[in-house]
Design a protein around this motif. Structure first.
Motif, PDB file in Angstrom:
ATOM      1  N   SER A   1       0.925  -1.291  -0.219  1.00  0.00           N
ATOM      2  CA  SER A   1      -0.051  -0.128   0.005  1.00  0.00           C
ATOM      3  C   SER A   1       0.826   1.341  -0.034  1.00  0.00           C
ATOM      4  N   LEU A   2       1.999   1.271   0.788  1.00  0.00           N
ATOM      5  CA  LEU A   2       2.905   2.511   0.764  1.00  0.00           C
ATOM      6  C   LEU A   2       3.308   2.761  -0.509  1.00  0.00           C
ATOM      7  N   LYS A   3       4.021   1.467  -1.157  1.00  0.00           N
ATOM      8  CA  LYS A   3       4.676   1.579  -2.431  1.00  0.00           C
ATOM      9  C   LYS A   3       3.461   2.336  -3.497  1.00  0.00           C
ATOM     10  N   GLU A   4       2.268   1.734  -3.309  1.00  0.00           N
ATOM     11  CA  GLU A   4       1.356   2.149  -4.376  1.00  0.00           C
ATOM     12  C   GLU A   4       1.122   3.614  -4.072  1.00  0.00           C
ATOM     13  N   ALA A   5       0.868   4.211  -2.903  1.00  0.00           N
ATOM     14  CA  ALA A   5       0.816   5.616  -2.572  1.00  0.00           C
ATOM     15  C   ALA A   5       2.076   6.341  -3.037  1.00  0.00           C
ATOM     16  N   MET A   6       3.083   5.901  -2.701  1.00  0.00           N
ATOM     17  CA  MET A   6       4.172   6.619  -3.272  1.00  0.00           C
ATOM     18  C   MET A   6       4.376   6.635  -5.148  1.00  0.00           C
ATOM     19  N   ALA A   7       3.594   5.683  -5.536  1.00  0.00           N
ATOM     20  CA  ALA A   7       3.627   5.834  -7.079  1.00  0.00           C
ATOM     21  C   ALA A   7       2.569   6.962  -7.769  1.00  0.00           C
TER      22      ALA A   7
ATOM     23  N   ASP B   1       1.469  10.531  -8.561  1.00  0.00           N
ATOM     24  CA  ASP B   1       2.269  11.665  -9.242  1.00  0.00           C
ATOM     25  C   ASP B   1       2.346  12.746  -7.991  1.00  0.00           C
ATOM     26  N   GLY B   2       3.543  12.887  -7.604  1.00  0.00           N
ATOM     27  CA  GLY B   2       3.803  14.154  -6.779  1.00  0.00           C
ATOM     28  C   GLY B   2       3.848  13.752  -5.197  1.00  0.00           C
ATOM     29  N   ALA B   3       3.721  12.619  -5.192  1.00  0.00           N
ATOM     30  CA  ALA B   3       3.677  11.932  -3.878  1.00  0.00           C
ATOM     31  C   ALA B   3       5.236  12.242  -2.966  1.00  0.00           C
ATOM     32  N   ILE B   4       5.126  12.835  -1.991  1.00  0.00           N
ATOM     33  CA  ILE B   4       6.361  13.419  -1.184  1.00  0.00           C
ATOM     34  C   ILE B   4       6.722  12.114  -0.160  1.00  0.00           C
ATOM     35  N   GLY B   5       5.418  11.629   0.660  1.00  0.00           N
ATOM     36  CA  GLY B   5       5.742  10.710   1.806  1.00  0.00           C
ATOM     37  C   GLY B   5       4.314  10.456   2.030  1.00  0.00           C
ATOM     38  N   VAL B   6       4.298   8.945   2.644  1.00  0.00           N
ATOM     39  CA  VAL B   6       3.150   8.488   2.998  1.00  0.00           C
ATOM     40  C   VAL B   6       3.264   7.533   4.487  1.00  0.00           C
ATOM     41  N   ALA B   7       2.129   7.470   5.165  1.00  0.00           N
ATOM     42  CA  ALA B   7       2.246   6.576   6.336  1.00  0.00           C
ATOM     43  C   ALA B   7       0.817   6.000   6.675  1.00  0.00           C
ATOM     44  N   VAL B   8       1.022   4.632   7.294  1.00  0.00           N
ATOM     45  CA  VAL B   8      -0.196   4.204   7.844  1.00  0.00           C
ATOM     46  C   VAL B   8      -0.223   4.422   9.394  1.00  0.00           C
ATOM     47  N   VAL B   9      -1.302   4.866   9.774  1.00  0.00           N
ATOM     48  CA  VAL B   9      -1.360   5.558  11.133  1.00  0.00           C
ATOM     49  C   VAL B   9      -1.999   4.891  12.118  1.00  0.00           C
ATOM     50  N   ASP B  10      -2.025   4.611  13.423  1.00  0.00           N
ATOM     51  CA  ASP B  10      -2.952   4.173  14.345  1.00  0.00           C
ATOM     52  C   ASP B  10      -3.241   5.331  14.997  1.00  0.00           C
ATOM     53  N   TYR B  11      -4.584   5.826  14.943  1.00  0.00           N
ATOM     54  CA  TYR B  11      -4.800   7.142  15.711  1.00  0.00           C
ATOM     55  C   TYR B  11      -5.024   6.832  17.116  1.00  0.00           C
ATOM     56  N   GLU B  12      -5.314   5.815  17.686  1.00  0.00           N
ATOM     57  CA  GLU B  12      -5.492   5.625  19.027  1.00  0.00           C
ATOM     58  C   GLU B  12      -3.823   5.769  19.655  1.00  0.00           C
TER      59      GLU B  12
END
Length: 121
Positions: free
Chosen positions: A6-12, A14-25
């Motif tokens: 998922s992170l690799k797809e998000a970085m693909a 256009d214009g992606a600088i950074g991505v994270a999957v986060v637990d907001y708890e």
């Protein structure tokens, strides 16, 4: 799909600088990709946790029986998109930082929705 995929797809996107999957708890990221100088994804993950918590509290206070689809933060040179995930745990979100010049906000939101729907944790 896995967090790594998922992170690799998000970085693909256009214009992606950074991505994270986060637990907001907990405020902890389960995975990050990209970032670098000027964008500390661990700090961004923790800070955006507060944004998600605040919006969730606001919806409850207003008595709105609805969910957040995404949250957009517009900066001078970047878009930051926060997309809560409809996962079994209910406490995860995808965070994407996007360059405003190189990225397309509408396409990025569409791609992030698709990625989020396919993510399995």
């Amino acid at each position: 799909m896995s967090i790594e995929t998922s992170l690799k797809e998000a970085m693909a996107i256009d214009g992606a600088i950074g991505v994270a999957v986060v637990d907001y708890e907990s405020g902890m990221s389960l995975g990050t990709l990209g970032g670098g100088q000027g964008l500390d994804l661990e700090v961004a993950a923790a800070g955006n946790t507060e944004v998600v918590r605040a919006k969730t509290r606001t919806l409850a206070t207003l008595g709105l029986n609805d969910t957040v689809e995404d949250i957009l933060i517009t900066l001078g040179r970047q878009y930051h998109i926060i997309r809560p995930l409809a996962s079994s745990s209910g406490s995860l979100f995808l965070y994407l930082a996007l360059d405003r010049v190189r990225g397309n906000l509408a396409l990025a939101r569409h791609a992030l929705k698709r990625i989020g729907n396919g993510l399995e944790v």
